[in-house]
Design an enzyme around this catalytic site. Structure first.
Site, PDB file in Angstrom:
ATOM      1  N   ASP A 167      -3.935   5.896   6.339  1.00  0.00           N
ATOM      2  CA  ASP A 167      -4.338   7.185   6.893  1.00  0.00           C
ATOM      3  C   ASP A 167      -5.368   6.918   8.008  1.00  0.00           C
ATOM      4  O   ASP A 167      -4.992   6.650   9.142  1.00  0.00           O
ATOM      5  CB  ASP A 167      -4.901   8.023   5.742  1.00  0.00           C
ATOM      6  CG  ASP A 167      -5.349   9.409   6.161  1.00  0.00           C
ATOM      7  OD1 ASP A 167      -4.904   9.897   7.197  1.00  0.00           O
ATOM      8  OD2 ASP A 167      -6.169  10.014   5.432  1.00  0.00           O
ATOM      9  N   ARG A 190       2.252  11.961  -9.269  1.00  0.00           N
ATOM     10  CA  ARG A 190       2.647  10.574  -9.013  1.00  0.00           C
ATOM     11  C   ARG A 190       4.093  10.309  -9.422  1.00  0.00           C
ATOM     12  O   ARG A 190       4.755   9.426  -8.882  1.00  0.00           O
ATOM     13  CB  ARG A 190       1.749   9.594  -9.781  1.00  0.00           C
ATOM     14  CG  ARG A 190       0.303   9.546  -9.318  1.00  0.00           C
ATOM     15  CD  ARG A 190      -0.381   8.344  -9.951  1.00  0.00           C
ATOM     16  NE  ARG A 190      -1.833   8.436  -9.895  1.00  0.00           N
ATOM     17  CZ  ARG A 190      -2.588   8.088  -8.851  1.00  0.00           C
ATOM     18  NH1 ARG A 190      -2.007   7.646  -7.762  1.00  0.00           N
ATOM     19  NH2 ARG A 190      -3.896   8.181  -8.904  1.00  0.00           N
ATOM     20  N   GLU A 203       0.834  -1.210   0.000  1.00  0.00           N
ATOM     21  CA  GLU A 203       0.000   0.000   0.000  1.00  0.00           C
ATOM     22  C   GLU A 203       0.864   1.254   0.000  1.00  0.00           C
ATOM     23  O   GLU A 203       2.008   1.228   0.473  1.00  0.00           O
ATOM     24  CB  GLU A 203      -0.882   0.021   1.262  1.00  0.00           C
ATOM     25  CG  GLU A 203      -2.322  -0.379   1.019  1.00  0.00           C
ATOM     26  CD  GLU A 203      -3.135   0.709   0.317  1.00  0.00           C
ATOM     27  OE1 GLU A 203      -2.578   1.479  -0.488  1.00  0.00           O
ATOM     28  OE2 GLU A 203      -4.346   0.789   0.584  1.00  0.00           O
ATOM     29  N   ASP A 204       0.299   2.348  -0.489  1.00  0.00           N
ATOM     30  CA  ASP A 204       1.042   3.618  -0.456  1.00  0.00           C
ATOM     31  C   ASP A 204       1.004   4.242   0.930  1.00  0.00           C
ATOM     32  O   ASP A 204       2.033   4.589   1.503  1.00  0.00           O
ATOM     33  CB  ASP A 204       0.510   4.601  -1.517  1.00  0.00           C
ATOM     34  CG  ASP A 204      -1.001   4.839  -1.435  1.00  0.00           C
ATOM     35  OD1 ASP A 204      -1.700   4.198  -0.614  1.00  0.00           O
ATOM     36  OD2 ASP A 204      -1.491   5.672  -2.220  1.00  0.00           O
ATOM     37  N   PHE A 261      -1.234  16.440   3.960  1.00  0.00           N
ATOM     38  CA  PHE A 261      -1.563  15.773   2.698  1.00  0.00           C
ATOM     39  C   PHE A 261      -0.290  15.731   1.853  1.00  0.00           C
ATOM     40  O   PHE A 261       0.315  16.771   1.564  1.00  0.00           O
ATOM     41  CB  PHE A 261      -2.678  16.514   1.957  1.00  0.00           C
ATOM     42  CG  PHE A 261      -3.214  15.703   0.805  1.00  0.00           C
ATOM     43  CD1 PHE A 261      -4.216  14.760   1.013  1.00  0.00           C
ATOM     44  CD2 PHE A 261      -2.699  15.854  -0.474  1.00  0.00           C
ATOM     45  CE1 PHE A 261      -4.694  13.985  -0.041  1.00  0.00           C
ATOM     46  CE2 PHE A 261      -3.174  15.086  -1.531  1.00  0.00           C
ATOM     47  CZ  PHE A 261      -4.176  14.153  -1.313  1.00  0.00           C
TER      48      PHE A 261
HETATM   49  P1  5GP Z   1      -7.419   5.453   4.560  1.00  0.00           P
HETATM   50  O1  5GP Z   1      -7.934   6.734   5.150  1.00  0.00           O
HETATM   51  O2  5GP Z   1      -8.526   4.513   4.256  1.00  0.00           O
HETATM   52  O3  5GP Z   1      -6.347   4.833   5.456  1.00  0.00           O
HETATM   53  O4  5GP Z   1      -6.722   5.823   3.193  1.00  0.00           O
HETATM   54  C1  5GP Z   1      -7.511   5.980   2.056  1.00  0.00           C
HETATM   55  C2  5GP Z   1      -6.705   6.435   0.888  1.00  0.00           C
HETATM   56  O5  5GP Z   1      -6.631   7.851   0.980  1.00  0.00           O
HETATM   57  C3  5GP Z   1      -5.253   6.005   0.749  1.00  0.00           C
HETATM   58  O6  5GP Z   1      -5.088   4.736   0.166  1.00  0.00           O
HETATM   59  C4  5GP Z   1      -4.726   7.069  -0.165  1.00  0.00           C
HETATM   60  O7  5GP Z   1      -5.011   6.750  -1.498  1.00  0.00           O
HETATM   61  C5  5GP Z   1      -5.532   8.281   0.257  1.00  0.00           C
HETATM   62  N1  5GP Z   1      -4.730   9.171   1.097  1.00  0.00           N
HETATM   63  C6  5GP Z   1      -4.736   9.282   2.433  1.00  0.00           C
HETATM   64  N2  5GP Z   1      -3.867  10.222   2.840  1.00  0.00           N
HETATM   65  C7  5GP Z   1      -3.299  10.718   1.703  1.00  0.00           C
HETATM   66  C8  5GP Z   1      -2.296  11.715   1.460  1.00  0.00           C
HETATM   67  O8  5GP Z   1      -1.725  12.352   2.349  1.00  0.00           O
HETATM   68  N3  5GP Z   1      -1.976  11.918   0.142  1.00  0.00           N
HETATM   69  C9  5GP Z   1      -2.561  11.256  -0.879  1.00  0.00           C
HETATM   70  N4  5GP Z   1      -2.157  11.555  -2.117  1.00  0.00           N
HETATM   71  N5  5GP Z   1      -3.499  10.317  -0.681  1.00  0.00           N
HETATM   72  C10 5GP Z   1      -3.853  10.052   0.605  1.00  0.00           C
END
Ligand code: 5GP
Length: 178
Positions: free
Chosen positions: A102, A164, A98-99, A151
């Site tokens: 959050d 990206r 995963e990237d 972010f």
């Molecule tokens: P979750 O909140 O479910 O852990 O993350 C959901 C998705 O939100 C992540 O997979 C990612 O694609 C996006 N995301 C969350 N934080 C960031 C951020 O700081 N930058 C970017 N580009 N995407 C984010």
């Protein structure tokens, strides 16, 4: 406020050095196992590409894509795969790539979906962990960097499909509401 690229949080060389460390640990943990890397599109694609090339052990790869929770929005329903894995998952040693974790909703949902396929083992490798934003607890067995609540873009992570391609991770200024 219009968004613009802000300060560098993690340089390209720092990312590459950390990937070598992660690959060393993963290759020890998965020696003589049946490693299947599952890259979560699109954000993890560049991380996956560097991570799998740093692994000195045999592995297979596949790709999934998820319906989005949206950034910061609370899920109304449980997201599903918009692209499921192509290979059989039962009895495999699955490592989700995963990237960023959050709020934790996506990671927790991914684990739930993969657990249903009866893998032999299931673990998460995430480049970034925005730990202070967590709403749902979800383990990250292999974590690149814990980052503050900002972010971020670059190294696969986008804002409106931009940024990206950057080799580093940068803070986006004037970003969307989180
Ligand atoms: P979750 O909140 O479910 O852990 O993350 C959901 C998705 O939100 C992540 O997979 C990612 O694609 C996006 N995301 C969350 N934080 C960031 C951020 O700081 N930058 C970017 N580009 N995407 C984010």
């Amino acid at each position: 406020m219009r968004h613009r690229l802000g300060p560098t949080l993690i340089t390209g060389p720092e990312i590459q050095a950390r990937i070598q460390e992660l690959a060393a640990v993963i290759s020890l943990d998965y020696a003589d196992r049946d490693l299947l890397l599952i890259c979560v599109l699109k954000g993890a694609a560049i991380f996956w590409a560097d991570l799998c090339r740093a692994l000195p052990i045999p592995c297979q790869s596949d790709f999934v894509a998820m319906e989005s929770y949206g950034v910061g929005s609370f899920p109304l329903s449980e997201p599903r795969f918009t692209k499921a894995a192509d290979v059989a998952l039962a009895d495999r040693d699955i490592l989700i790539v995963e990237d960023i974790i959050d709020t934790g909703h996506t990671g927790a949902r991914l684990r739930e979906l993969f657990r249903a396929a009866s893998p032999r083992s299931l673990a998460m490798c995430a480049l970034l962990d925005k730990a202070e934003r967590r709403q749902v607890s979800t383990p990250i067995e292999y974590c690149g960097f814990v980052i503050p609540n900002a972010f971020v873009v670059g190294y696969g992570l986008d804002y409106a499909q931009q940024y990206r391609h950057l080799a580093h991770i940068a803070v986006l200024e004037g970003p969307p509401e989180m």
